[in-house]
Design a protein around this motif. Structure first.
Motif, mmCIF file in Angstrom:
data_model
loop_
_atom_site.group_PDB
_atom_site.id
_atom_site.type_symbol
_atom_site.label_atom_id
_atom_site.label_comp_id
_atom_site.label_asym_id
_atom_site.label_seq_id
_atom_site.Cartn_x
_atom_site.Cartn_y
_atom_site.Cartn_z
ATOM 1 N N GLY A 124 -11.304 -31.535 44.851
ATOM 2 C CA GLY A 124 -12.149 -32.422 44.059
ATOM 3 C C GLY A 124 -13.008 -31.741 43.027
ATOM 4 N N ARG A 125 -13.112 -30.409 43.049
ATOM 5 C CA ARG A 125 -13.983 -29.689 42.122
ATOM 6 C C ARG A 125 -13.188 -28.630 41.360
ATOM 7 N NH1 ARG A 125 -19.232 -31.213 43.203
ATOM 8 N NH2 ARG A 125 -19.486 -30.563 41.019
ATOM 9 N N ALA A 126 -13.815 -28.100 40.299
ATOM 10 C CA ALA A 126 -13.143 -27.131 39.444
ATOM 11 C C ALA A 126 -13.242 -25.723 40.016
ATOM 12 C CB ALA A 126 -13.744 -27.164 38.047
ATOM 13 N N ARG A 127 -12.129 -25.024 39.981
ATOM 14 C CA ARG A 127 -12.112 -23.584 40.230
ATOM 15 C C ARG A 127 -11.701 -22.910 38.937
ATOM 16 N NH1 ARG A 127 -8.336 -19.504 41.781
ATOM 17 N NH2 ARG A 127 -6.622 -20.990 42.152
ATOM 18 N N GLN A 128 -12.527 -22.022 38.423
ATOM 19 C CA GLN A 128 -12.242 -21.375 37.150
ATOM 20 C C GLN A 128 -11.207 -20.276 37.349
ATOM 21 O OE1 GLN A 128 -15.656 -20.716 34.630
ATOM 22 N NE2 GLN A 128 -14.709 -18.945 33.626
ATOM 23 N N ALA A 158 -23.277 -26.164 27.649
ATOM 24 C CA ALA A 158 -22.409 -27.346 27.706
ATOM 25 C C ALA A 158 -21.158 -27.054 28.513
ATOM 26 C CB ALA A 158 -22.045 -27.779 26.289
ATOM 27 N N GLN A 159 -20.580 -25.883 28.305
ATOM 28 C CA GLN A 159 -19.359 -25.531 29.028
ATOM 29 C C GLN A 159 -19.627 -25.381 30.522
ATOM 30 O OE1 GLN A 159 -17.799 -21.649 29.276
ATOM 31 N NE2 GLN A 159 -15.702 -22.259 28.801
ATOM 32 N N GLN A 160 -20.674 -24.659 30.874
ATOM 33 C CA GLN A 160 -20.975 -24.445 32.286
ATOM 34 C C GLN A 160 -21.329 -25.756 32.984
ATOM 35 O OE1 GLN A 160 -20.529 -21.466 33.984
ATOM 36 N NE2 GLN A 160 -19.514 -21.065 32.031
ATOM 37 N N ARG A 190 -19.673 -29.716 36.969
ATOM 38 C CA ARG A 190 -19.791 -31.130 37.328
ATOM 39 C C ARG A 190 -18.488 -31.923 37.234
ATOM 40 N NH1 ARG A 190 -24.642 -33.727 34.151
ATOM 41 N NH2 ARG A 190 -23.899 -35.502 35.379
ATOM 42 N N VAL A 191 -17.454 -31.369 36.600
ATOM 43 C CA VAL A 191 -16.198 -32.106 36.517
ATOM 44 C C VAL A 191 -15.622 -32.253 37.917
ATOM 45 C CG1 VAL A 191 -14.728 -30.069 36.150
ATOM 46 C CG2 VAL A 191 -14.028 -32.288 35.240
ATOM 47 N N GLU A 192 -14.977 -33.375 38.176
ATOM 48 C CA GLU A 192 -14.421 -33.605 39.507
ATOM 49 C C GLU A 192 -13.237 -34.561 39.443
ATOM 50 O OE1 GLU A 192 -17.430 -37.119 41.078
ATOM 51 O OE2 GLU A 192 -17.957 -35.014 41.465
ATOM 52 N N SER A 193 -12.426 -34.493 40.473
ATOM 53 C CA SER A 193 -11.275 -35.384 40.579
ATOM 54 C C SER A 193 -11.743 -36.835 40.612
ATOM 55 C CB SER A 193 -10.464 -35.057 41.833
ATOM 56 O OG SER A 193 -9.989 -33.736 41.798
ATOM 57 N N MET A 208 -12.554 -38.500 37.909
ATOM 58 C CA MET A 208 -13.125 -38.761 36.585
ATOM 59 C C MET A 208 -12.007 -39.036 35.587
ATOM 60 S SD MET A 208 -16.055 -35.928 35.760
ATOM 61 C CE MET A 208 -17.740 -36.132 36.352
ATOM 62 N N THR A 209 -12.358 -39.740 34.523
ATOM 63 C CA THR A 209 -11.442 -39.822 33.393
ATOM 64 C C THR A 209 -11.703 -38.648 32.457
ATOM 65 O OG1 THR A 209 -12.942 -41.118 32.002
ATOM 66 C CG2 THR A 209 -11.478 -42.344 33.499
ATOM 67 N N GLY A 210 -10.757 -38.421 31.554
ATOM 68 C CA GLY A 210 -10.969 -37.387 30.552
ATOM 69 C C GLY A 210 -12.194 -37.663 29.707
ATOM 70 N N ALA A 211 -12.504 -38.937 29.466
ATOM 71 C CA ALA A 211 -13.699 -39.285 28.698
ATOM 72 C C ALA A 211 -14.965 -38.952 29.480
ATOM 73 C CB ALA A 211 -13.674 -40.768 28.335
ATOM 74 N N ASP A 212 -14.950 -39.186 30.792
ATOM 75 C CA ASP A 212 -16.108 -38.829 31.631
ATOM 76 C C ASP A 212 -16.384 -37.329 31.545
ATOM 77 O OD1 ASP A 212 -16.313 -41.464 32.562
ATOM 78 O OD2 ASP A 212 -15.029 -41.064 34.295
ATOM 79 N N ALA A 213 -15.316 -36.528 31.637
ATOM 80 C CA ALA A 213 -15.477 -35.075 31.590
ATOM 81 C C ALA A 213 -15.991 -34.632 30.232
ATOM 82 C CB ALA A 213 -14.145 -34.396 31.899
ATOM 83 N N HIS A 214 -15.457 -35.198 29.174
ATOM 84 C CA HIS A 214 -15.913 -34.854 27.828
ATOM 85 C C HIS A 214 -17.411 -35.116 27.677
ATOM 86 C CE1 HIS A 214 -15.665 -34.486 23.401
ATOM 87 N NE2 HIS A 214 -16.510 -35.488 23.392
#
Length: 384
Positions: free
Chosen positions: A366-370, A274-276, A281-284, A286-292
């Protein structure tokens, strides 16, 4: 690493936001957290001042910081290089506030109050202190929109560098403590060892009271520390972070002391998937609900939907919970490049325990960098 210099455009951005909100100025007070000794993140972000008591005011032409004699030298060192004039206070607020308002260019003006920095009691005291002023000079006090919070939500390069170092320190401390971990250590002793380790690696200390929860207590996402010993056959959740120059890290790992049983492996791998999925897939935009939903849908597919009982994540920065953004099932916060936040899905099973894995990412292009690099492929800290 030293605290970042205040970006030259920060006050300009505040003034532009004031103009957009129809305000002539902003007043930021100084709430104090005496538990973790953290003082007014909004005021610190705005002025650079790190003391416990002080009041900032910004108008189109002035930026002023009111402090008493305990903090005069400190305020001049920290706030004057960032464009603030230090105003010395003496006596009760009623004795100096009218002069401070006039010096800040806010007499008779519409002044926004930073709502998260002012209690209702402090608001009443503020009104009483201004009451003797002539009506034409008395400022019109109104609630301000979350101007500073919105600016804080997007980190600059210096802030991200501080966060990366705070994360690295927290990771090194965790590896130090778990390297010799044996059954029988209490949750309180584990937490104390973490605090000592982050300080040894250069942090001011832990960024919050950590969570160390073993066995059935790991089913409580925010379990308080106890003197319960950690056993050799139970899930153990550790949620901790380090503070460096005011910036906070926040990480979680779950492990099992000894050979992990199949059920633990199963739950752990669901949480990790779920975390990975969310990180990938999270991106700029999105809403916080979309990411959740990215993580929640994975957990739901595996039959544990009701066991994911909190939001996916939150912003981190000068506060360990730095809002916005909030990533949760009802969040309308829009994710933007420059935001730094946690991704921390969990599964909690009363009577058995729980699993949470928490890392920190920033949005770039637009994408996540860990930003955190602590291995999560296997339960860290496992011992035979």
């Amino acid at each position: 690493m030293t605290a970042p210099a205040l970006p030259a455009k920060r006050l300009e951005r505040v003034r532009a936001a004031l103009d957009e909100a129809g305000l002539d100025g902003l007043y930021v007070a100084s709430p104090v957290d005496d538990v973790n000794h953290r003082h007014s993140a909004n005021r610190r972000y705005l002025s650079g001042f790190t003391g416990s008591t002080g009041y900032a005011a910004v108008s189109p032409t002035q930026a002023m910081l009111a402090v008493d004699a305990r903090y005069t030298d400190q305020a001049r060192r920290e706030a004057e290089p960032r464009g603030f004039t230090v105003f010395d206070t003496k006596g009760p607020q009623s004795a100096w506030l009218p002069e401070f308002v006039a010096a800040a260019g806010l007499s008779g003006k519409r002044v926004g109050l930073s709502r998260s920095d002012l209690s209702y009691g402090d608001f009443l005291t503020l009104q009483e202190a201004l009451a003797p002023m002539p009506e034409a000079d008395r400022p019109d006090l109104v609630p301000a929109p979350p101007i500073i919070e919105r600016l804080r939500s997007r980190k600059d390069a210096e802030e991200i560098a501080l966060l990366e170092e705070a994360i690295a320190i927290a990771q090194r401390a965790f590896l130090d403590v778990t390297a010799t971990l044996e059954p029988g250590i209490t949750e309180l002793r584990f937490a104390a060892a973490l605090d000592a380790a982050v300080k040894e690696h250069g942090a001011r200390g832990l960024s919050f009271e950590p969570i160390v929860a073993g066995g059935e207590r790991a089913a409580m996402p925010h379990a308080d520390l106890s003197d319960r010993p950690l056993g050799p056959a139970e899930p153990i959740i550790v949620d901790w972070g380090a503070e460096l120059s005011g910036y906070c890290s926040d990480l979680s790992r779950t492990f099992w002391l000894g050979a992990e049983p199949e059920r633990f492996r199963e739950v752990y791998e669901v949480v990790r998937e779920a975390q990975q999925t969310a990180i990938e897939r999270v991106e700029s935009g999105m809403t916080g609900a979309d990411a959740h939903a990215l993580a929640a849908s994975v957990i739901e597919e595996h039959g544990y939907g009701d066991a994911f009982t909190h939001g996916l994540g939150h912003g981190v920065g000068l506060d360990v919970h730095d809002y916005p953004p909030y990533l949760g099932p009802t969040s309308t916060d829009v994710l933007e490049d420059g935001m730094v936040f946690t991704i921390e899905p969990g599964i909690y099973l009363p009577g058995w325990g729980g699993v949470r894995i928490e890392d920190i990412v920033t949005l770039e292009g637009g994408r996540a960098r860990q930003l955190s690099t602590l291995d999560s492929t296997l339960p860290a800290g496992a011992r035979t």
